[in-house]
Write an enzyme that holds these catalytic residues in place. Structure first.
Site, short mmCIF file in Angstrom:
data_model
loop_
_atom_site.label_atom_id
_atom_site.label_comp_id
_atom_site.label_asym_id
_atom_site.label_seq_id
_atom_site.Cartn_x
_atom_site.Cartn_y
_atom_site.Cartn_z
N HIS A 167 -22.50 14.02 -35.79
CA HIS A 167 -21.51 13.86 -34.67
C HIS A 167 -22.07 12.84 -34.13
O HIS A 167 -20.86 11.86 -33.51
CB HIS A 167 -21.90 14.92 -34.02
N CYS A 172 -9.28 19.18 -11.38
CA CYS A 172 -7.67 19.15 -11.67
C CYS A 172 -7.30 20.48 -11.19
O CYS A 172 -7.79 21.35 -11.02
CB CYS A 172 -7.52 17.67 -11.35
N THR A 222 -5.30 21.63 -13.68
CA THR A 222 -5.30 21.48 -15.81
C THR A 222 -6.38 21.14 -15.73
O THR A 222 -6.26 21.23 -17.27
CB THR A 222 -4.27 20.84 -16.07
N ASP A 247 -9.50 16.80 -7.00
CA ASP A 247 -8.39 16.90 -6.68
C ASP A 247 -8.39 17.76 -6.18
O ASP A 247 -9.39 18.99 -5.82
CB ASP A 247 -7.23 16.06 -7.59
N HIS A 301 -21.05 19.08 -30.49
CA HIS A 301 -20.67 17.74 -31.51
C HIS A 301 -20.23 16.56 -30.81
O HIS A 301 -19.65 15.62 -31.81
CB HIS A 301 -19.40 18.64 -32.25
C1 RB5 Z 1 -1.84 18.27 -9.17
O1 RB5 Z 1 -1.35 18.94 -7.82
C2 RB5 Z 1 -2.13 17.72 -10.37
O2 RB5 Z 1 -0.96 17.18 -11.19
C3 RB5 Z 1 -3.64 17.58 -10.72
O3 RB5 Z 1 -4.17 18.44 -9.85
C4 RB5 Z 1 -3.89 17.42 -12.34
O4 RB5 Z 1 -3.46 18.62 -12.36
C5 RB5 Z 1 -3.64 16.84 -13.25
O5 RB5 Z 1 -3.52 16.68 -14.01
#
Ligand code: RB5
Length: 147
Positions: free
Chosen positions: A132, A64, A66, A7, A97
């Protein structure tokens, strides 16, 4: 072929990973997104996950903000083992694993240099199998409603 997706929060990491793959002659397909304009991550996660499960891609990389949201979405596709990694140890162990088939990273968590390092480790590390494989078999059993 490696399937790539992101994203807006992971766009810069995806571009850095593409540069690394280009420089090393590693084939990939970019499923988007293609800019830093705000988008929802699930449609990109599912495209990459389905490319992996169909066999079109040997594995996937999703980014994304996080790495978490896009991993949760990818893991809804049966057979996907998408792992969020923030360091080299996790990238190595999730291959050894967990036989992870998608590496997920966060553009607001790690820098591009780290993302490239984790990508290299993820692509080059084999699954150990053995005990595993039994554990991964149990994850598949959950998907079949047998555990
Ligand atoms: C987008 O703002 C953010 O929420 C997305 O990139 C991600 O971190 C969601 O887990």
């Amino acid at each position: 072929m490696i399937a790539l997706g992101c994203d807006h929060g992971g766009y810069q990491l995806k571009e850095a990973i593409k540069k690394y793959l280009d420089e090393n002659g590693i084939a990939y397909k970019d499923y988007g997104t293609y800019s830093e304009e705000s988008v929802n991550y699930a449609p990109f996660a599912v495209k990459v996950a389905r490319a992996v499960m169909s066999g079109e891609a040997k594995c996937g990389i999703l980014c994304c903000g996080t790495g978490i949201g896009i991993s949760i979405a990818a893991n809804k596709v049966k057979g996907i083992r998408a792992a969020v990694c923030t360091n080299e140890f996790c990238a190595e162990m999730t291959r050894r694993h967990n036989d992870a088939n998608i590496l997920c990273m966060g553009g607001r968590v790690i820098d591009a240099e780290t993302a490239v390092k984790l990508t290299k480790i993820f692509l080059e590390t084999p699954f150990e199998g053995g005990r595993h494989a039994i554990r991964i078999g149990e994850i598949a059993a959950i998907e079949r409603g047998e555990l």
